[in-house]
Design an enzyme around this catalytic site. Structure first.
Site, short mmCIF file in Angstrom:
data_model
loop_
_atom_site.label_atom_id
_atom_site.label_comp_id
_atom_site.label_asym_id
_atom_site.label_seq_id
_atom_site.Cartn_x
_atom_site.Cartn_y
_atom_site.Cartn_z
N LYS A 23 0.87 -1.10 0.11
CA LYS A 23 0.05 0.05 0.07
C LYS A 23 1.09 1.07 -0.15
O LYS A 23 2.10 1.20 0.37
CB LYS A 23 -0.97 0.19 1.25
CG LYS A 23 -0.21 -0.02 2.60
CD LYS A 23 -0.24 1.29 3.26
CE LYS A 23 0.63 1.45 4.55
NZ LYS A 23 1.58 1.98 4.35
N ASP B 98 -1.39 -1.47 11.01
CA ASP B 98 -1.93 -1.34 9.71
C ASP B 98 -2.52 -2.52 8.95
O ASP B 98 -2.74 -2.54 7.93
CB ASP B 98 -0.98 -0.42 8.77
CG ASP B 98 0.24 -1.03 8.44
OD1 ASP B 98 0.63 -2.11 9.30
OD2 ASP B 98 0.88 -0.55 7.80
#
Length: 269
Positions: A8, A132
């Site tokens: 990401k 995350d």
């Protein structure tokens, strides 16, 4: 079962305050990209984790994929597994590769052993593995806040844009990055700033870690400048570094090149 955990990028990252528990509150937009590892999970007579590709530091027994298995095993009677991870996403790059591996391990084990866990339940397990990790359960663009483990939907559609990510072989640890940061509230919240045209992001969408790390690692601002000079609409460091990405409206110029020691990936968003 073979899975492909993806990286990401952070579009904007504001570290807003230090928490009483020692962590930091932040706000960012997480956006998935297709730079991937490969993770194979097979039932086995005994649990085993191996890896290939980029060397993973530390004891294999502490790998997040194995921790994901052990976390589920507390609540479910699941048999031993053999897991092999081919590591392709750079480590210490701010791309979330390790978190993705852990989240995909959870999803793969859920499917393989028909545990019937919902996305919400998987996210709760993932939060126990890393700040995350939960993002990679649903793996779609979100506005992330608190420790980076709470999410809101965000309207951000970048299909048609091209991206290149460059990793200059500098491993920046989370401890180093946060040790240099000075938390402060953002002048313009990321969630609001990204709703403007991308052409305006250069003036409104910032990664606070750039201010903290660019003086120590001058190659990072040089890479960012190189991407802008090549025509990027927006360029930034991702996460706590050290990968730098550039987003282009058109094809990425073939003339854009980097030292052979750097790792890079490019593709469509």
């Amino acid at each position: 079962m073979i899975l492909f955990p993806n990286a990401k990028i952070n579009i904007g990252l504001n570290v807003t305050e230090r928490r009483a528990d020692g962590f930091h509150n932040l706000e960012s937009v997480f956006y998935p990209v297709n730079w991937c590892d490969a993770l194979e999970i097979l039932p086995s007579e005994e649990t085993e984790f191996t890896s290939s590709g980029i060397e993973i530091p530390g004891n294999p027994e502490s790998n997040l994929c194995l921790k994901a298995y052990e976390l589920l095993k507390i609540d479910f009677e699941i048999p031993p597994v053999k897991m092999h991870l081919h590591k392709n996403i750079p480590i210490g790059a701010g791309l979330g590769g390790g978190s993705a591996d852990a989240a995909f391990a959870l999803k793969g084990l859920n499917e393989l052993f028909e545990l019937n866990l919902t996305s919400e339940q998987l996210e709760n397990y993932a939060r126990k593995l890393g700040a995350d990790c939960a993002f990679f359960i649903q793996n779609k663009p979100v506005y992330a806040f608190n420790k980076g483990d709470e999410f809101e939907a965000v309207k951000l559609h970048l299909s048609g844009f091209q991206i290149i990510i460059v990793y200059p072989e500098i491993h920046i640890t989370t401890a180093e990055a946060y040790g240099k940061i000075k938390p402060k509230p953002a002048e313009i919240p990321v969630k609001k700033a990204v709703q403007n045209a991308m052409e305006n992001w250069q003036k409104t969408v910032f990664n606070d870690f750039e201010t903290a790390l660019f003086p120590t690692y001058p190659i990072l601002p040089e890479l960012k400048k190189q991407l802008y000079n090549a025509g990027a609409v927006y360029a930034s460091m991702t996460g706590s570094g050290s990968a730098v990405f550039g987003i282009f409206k058109k094809e990425i110029p073939a003339s854009l090149n980097f030292p052979d020691s750097f790792r890079s990936w490019q593709g469509s968003l």
